[in-house]
Scaffold this active site. Structure first.
Site, mmCIF file in Angstrom:
data_model
loop_
_atom_site.group_PDB
_atom_site.id
_atom_site.type_symbol
_atom_site.label_atom_id
_atom_site.label_comp_id
_atom_site.label_asym_id
_atom_site.label_seq_id
_atom_site.Cartn_x
_atom_site.Cartn_y
_atom_site.Cartn_z
ATOM 1 N N GLU A 108 -3.834 9.722 18.268
ATOM 2 C CA GLU A 108 -4.355 11.161 18.225
ATOM 3 C C GLU A 108 -5.420 11.250 17.170
ATOM 4 O O GLU A 108 -6.508 11.827 17.331
ATOM 5 C CB GLU A 108 -3.007 12.048 18.093
ATOM 6 N N GLN B 198 0.772 -1.230 0.055
ATOM 7 C CA GLN B 198 0.082 0.087 0.025
ATOM 8 C C GLN B 198 0.954 1.371 0.018
ATOM 9 O O GLN B 198 1.435 1.643 1.076
ATOM 10 C CB GLN B 198 -0.927 -0.176 1.032
ATOM 11 N N GLY B 199 0.958 1.989 -1.179
ATOM 12 C CA GLY B 199 1.842 3.203 -1.238
ATOM 13 C C GLY B 199 0.719 4.571 -1.065
ATOM 14 O O GLY B 199 0.420 5.218 -1.926
ATOM 15 N N SER C 198 1.316 6.445 2.212
ATOM 16 C CA SER C 198 2.271 7.597 3.263
ATOM 17 C C SER C 198 3.294 7.990 2.412
ATOM 18 O O SER C 198 4.006 7.327 1.633
ATOM 19 C CB SER C 198 2.683 6.669 4.490
ATOM 20 N N GLU D 211 -9.231 -1.311 6.391
ATOM 21 C CA GLU D 211 -8.022 -1.656 7.091
ATOM 22 C C GLU D 211 -8.404 -1.659 8.601
ATOM 23 O O GLU D 211 -8.208 -2.525 9.340
ATOM 24 C CB GLU D 211 -7.081 -0.429 6.893
HETATM 25 C C1 LIG Z 1 4.651 -0.525 11.120
HETATM 26 C C2 LIG Z 1 4.069 0.356 10.081
HETATM 27 C C3 LIG Z 1 3.641 -0.137 9.110
HETATM 28 C C4 LIG Z 1 3.193 0.694 8.202
HETATM 29 N N1 LIG Z 1 2.714 0.304 6.844
HETATM 30 C C5 LIG Z 1 2.345 1.243 5.760
HETATM 31 C C6 LIG Z 1 1.977 1.034 4.433
HETATM 32 O O1 LIG Z 1 2.145 -0.304 4.041
HETATM 33 N N2 LIG Z 1 1.673 1.836 3.756
HETATM 34 C C7 LIG Z 1 1.442 3.162 3.893
HETATM 35 O O2 LIG Z 1 1.155 3.802 3.067
HETATM 36 N N3 LIG Z 1 1.831 3.433 5.151
HETATM 37 C C8 LIG Z 1 2.017 2.609 6.012
HETATM 38 N N4 LIG Z 1 2.397 3.042 7.547
HETATM 39 C C9 LIG Z 1 2.409 4.585 7.767
HETATM 40 C C10 LIG Z 1 1.319 4.941 8.585
HETATM 41 O O3 LIG Z 1 0.073 4.818 7.988
HETATM 42 C C11 LIG Z 1 1.672 6.466 9.017
HETATM 43 O O4 LIG Z 1 2.533 6.315 9.963
HETATM 44 C C12 LIG Z 1 0.658 7.175 9.844
HETATM 45 O O5 LIG Z 1 -0.485 7.270 8.954
HETATM 46 C C13 LIG Z 1 0.987 8.392 10.601
HETATM 47 O O6 LIG Z 1 1.690 9.267 9.909
HETATM 48 P P1 LIG Z 1 3.178 9.760 9.734
HETATM 49 O O7 LIG Z 1 4.135 8.811 10.237
HETATM 50 O O8 LIG Z 1 3.270 10.851 8.660
HETATM 51 O O9 LIG Z 1 2.911 10.785 11.263
HETATM 52 P P2 LIG Z 1 2.477 12.185 11.398
HETATM 53 O O10 LIG Z 1 0.978 12.342 10.466
HETATM 54 O O11 LIG Z 1 3.214 13.242 10.713
HETATM 55 O O12 LIG Z 1 2.133 12.448 12.794
HETATM 56 C C14 LIG Z 1 3.012 12.795 13.493
HETATM 57 C C15 LIG Z 1 2.577 12.935 14.879
HETATM 58 O O13 LIG Z 1 1.567 14.061 14.913
HETATM 59 C C16 LIG Z 1 0.157 13.401 15.321
HETATM 60 N N5 LIG Z 1 -0.752 14.382 14.563
HETATM 61 C C17 LIG Z 1 -0.799 14.467 13.229
HETATM 62 N N6 LIG Z 1 -1.885 14.954 12.867
HETATM 63 C C18 LIG Z 1 -2.649 15.495 13.907
HETATM 64 C C19 LIG Z 1 -3.969 15.933 14.224
HETATM 65 N N7 LIG Z 1 -4.608 16.331 13.361
HETATM 66 N N8 LIG Z 1 -4.321 16.108 15.688
HETATM 67 C C20 LIG Z 1 -3.760 15.527 16.472
HETATM 68 N N9 LIG Z 1 -2.288 14.771 16.342
HETATM 69 C C21 LIG Z 1 -1.872 14.590 15.204
HETATM 70 C C22 LIG Z 1 0.245 11.978 15.144
HETATM 71 O O14 LIG Z 1 -0.681 11.513 15.734
HETATM 72 C C23 LIG Z 1 1.647 11.630 15.262
HETATM 73 O O15 LIG Z 1 1.601 11.451 17.021
HETATM 74 C C24 LIG Z 1 2.901 2.104 8.377
HETATM 75 C C25 LIG Z 1 3.378 2.537 9.790
HETATM 76 C C26 LIG Z 1 3.971 1.630 10.496
HETATM 77 C C27 LIG Z 1 4.171 2.139 11.857
#
Ligand SMILES: Cc1cc2nc3c(=O)[nH]c(=O)nc-3n(C[C@H](O)[C@H](O)[C@H](O)COP(=O)(O)OP(=O)(O)OC[C@H]3O[C@@H](n4cnc5c(N)ncnc54)[C@H](O)[C@@H]3O)c2cc1C
Length: 393
Positions: free
Chosen positions: A376, A125-126, A128, A243
């Site tokens: 969050e 899944q692409g 993020s 999901e």
């Molecule tokens: C083990 C693992 C597997 C994954 N696999 C996939 C995958 O296969 N494909 C894929 O596409 N993605 C994948 N992901 C990505 C995952 O979906 C993202 O990490 C997730 O959506 C959070 O985005 P971010 O890491 O950019 O954090 P950010 O969105 O940058 O968030 C950083 C922090 O800010 C907080 N925050 C952000 N916005 C708000 C808001 N509006 N209100 C309050 N707090 C907020 C968040 O809760 C977090 O604590 C995976 C992640 C993990 C850990």
């Protein structure tokens, strides 16, 4: 809500149980611990499919079983209770597959669903990107229409299983429209296309189950468009709803099992000859976890009842995802506290309890409150869409 099984459902459950008894050995079960033995897990999914327990409610002509949703639930619960390994093609089965079934053309369904069920072709899944995780609609990977192709360039991150995948469900931007959501387009990308580069990322557990993915002028035929150009957000919501909903199926049973193991650990871990379970503080912590697992079970039934009545998975999926990730972390933390310094010993260390499984589980559980939507963000969704509270931004 009446969840007692009908005679046919009870027969089906016994059939699943019997098959699991005859086919699930400890070596296969160990793969459930999360280590990335891809071929073992691929073989497991193939066998599950051959036995008729993959895609239970999907159409027969596409390799499914044409069964009921209740049978699907029974399979998931029995698999979890027997501590069967997770299916290798998690993203294919629980996200790409349901999205293709809902939005795909007949050709896309016929091409992709059968090999996905057999684990012949793995999916990733692409969605993020760096700086676009929770705020998915801000993504920047571009797809430009050129004749019969889209030409895609950009970077994705945290792409689970990309290193072993044949296909990727990719969310791209085709238009910098007025609202961020309107310019998104959902594509099915062949991971063998020129211009796709996958670089593994090592996690805190030592495994490398996810990756960075770089796309440079990747040509994607128009036939691989899912939904409409600019209609990608709606399609992506189908993926995300599935999901979170499927994350909830079977998780309650797995939490129950982890809790039972924790209780056994408290009874058998001695300090100065006294079991840790004699400590009132330990008893209190475990009692709290028992209450939470039960609350999760009941909420799961609420979600199931909605889906059995023919409705879409609702916000209950988000509640259960939130409850499960935090509960799982608390169970792992409590186990490490009970074990004291031994709890930090990793797999292969002579005195590591359960060959480091508790330490591994603790480290892996840190990702639970990030993957599939952070805690969050899920709290925001529940506040705004379930409780009707004003938007914070
Ligand atoms: C083990 C693992 C597997 C994954 N696999 C996939 C995958 O296969 N494909 C894929 O596409 N993605 C994948 N992901 C990505 C995952 O979906 C993202 O990490 C997730 O959506 C959070 O985005 P971010 O890491 O950019 O954090 P950010 O969105 O940058 O968030 C950083 C922090 O800010 C907080 N925050 C952000 N916005 C708000 C808001 N509006 N209100 C309050 N707090 C907020 C968040 O809760 C977090 O604590 C995976 C992640 C993990 C850990």
């Amino acid at each position: 809500m009446d969840f007692s099984l009908s005679p046919e459902e009870a027969r089906f459950r016994d059939q699943v149980r019997g098959w699991l008894r005859d086919n699930l050995d400890d070596r296969t079960r160990e793969a459930a611990a999360g280590h990335d033995d891809i071929e073992l897990r691929r073989d497991w999914q193939r066998r599950v499919h051959e036995a008729g327990f993959a895609g239970v409610s999907w159409p027969r002509e596409l390799g499914g079983q044409g069964g009921t949703l209740m049978q699907e639930v029974i399979v998931n619960q029995e698999m979890a209770a027997a501590r069967a390994p997770d299916m290798l093609n998690v993203i294919g089965l629980y996200m790409a597959g349901p999205t293709i079934l809902a939005h795909g053309t007949p050709e896309q369904k016929a091409r992709h669903i059968p090999p996905l069920l057999r684990a012949d072709e793995i999916w990733c899944q692409g969605f993020s990107e760096p700086n676009s995780g929770s705020d998915l609609a801000s993504l920047r990977t571009r797809a430009v229409i050129d004749g019969d192709d889209f030409v895609v360039s950009g970077q994705k991150v945290w792409t689970t299983l990309a290193h072993v995948s044949r296909w990727c469900i990719l969310l791209t931007r085709t238009d910098s429209a007025e609202t961020a959501h309107a310019g998104l387009t959902y594509l099915i990308v062949d991971m063998q296309s020129p211009g796709v580069e996958v670089r593994p990322l090592r996690q805190i557990t030592g495994d490398a189950e996810f990756n960075e993915m770089y796309l440079t002028d990747v040509r994607v035929p128009r036939a691989n468009l899912l939904g409409a150009v600019g209609g990608g957000w709606r399609v992506a919501m189908t993926t995300l709803m599935h999901e979170r909903a499927t994350l909830g199926v079977g998780l309650q049973v797995r939490s129950r099992i982890a809790l039972d193991e924790l209780r056994a650990l408290a009874r058998t871990t001695l300090v100065d000859g006294v079991p840790r379970s004699a400590d009132p503080v330990v008893r209190q912590r475990i009692a709290q976890l028992v209450i939470e697992v039960e609350a999760m079970r009941i909420n799961g039934l609420r979600g199931l009842s909605r889906v059995l009545q023919g409705e879409q998975p609702g916000p209950e999926g988000s509640v259960n995802k939130l409850m499960w990730s935090e509960l799982n972390q608390r169970i792992a933390e409590t186990a490490l506290d009970l074990l004291g310094p031994y709890g930090t010993l990793a797999e292969g260390e002579e005195r590591a309890p359960r060959n480091g499984r508790w330490a591994y589980g603790y480290l892996r559980s840190r990702a639970n409150s990030i993957e599939g939507g952070t805690s969050e963000v899920l709290r925001n969704i529940l506040a705004e869409r379930v409780l009707g509270l004003p938007r914070g931004r």
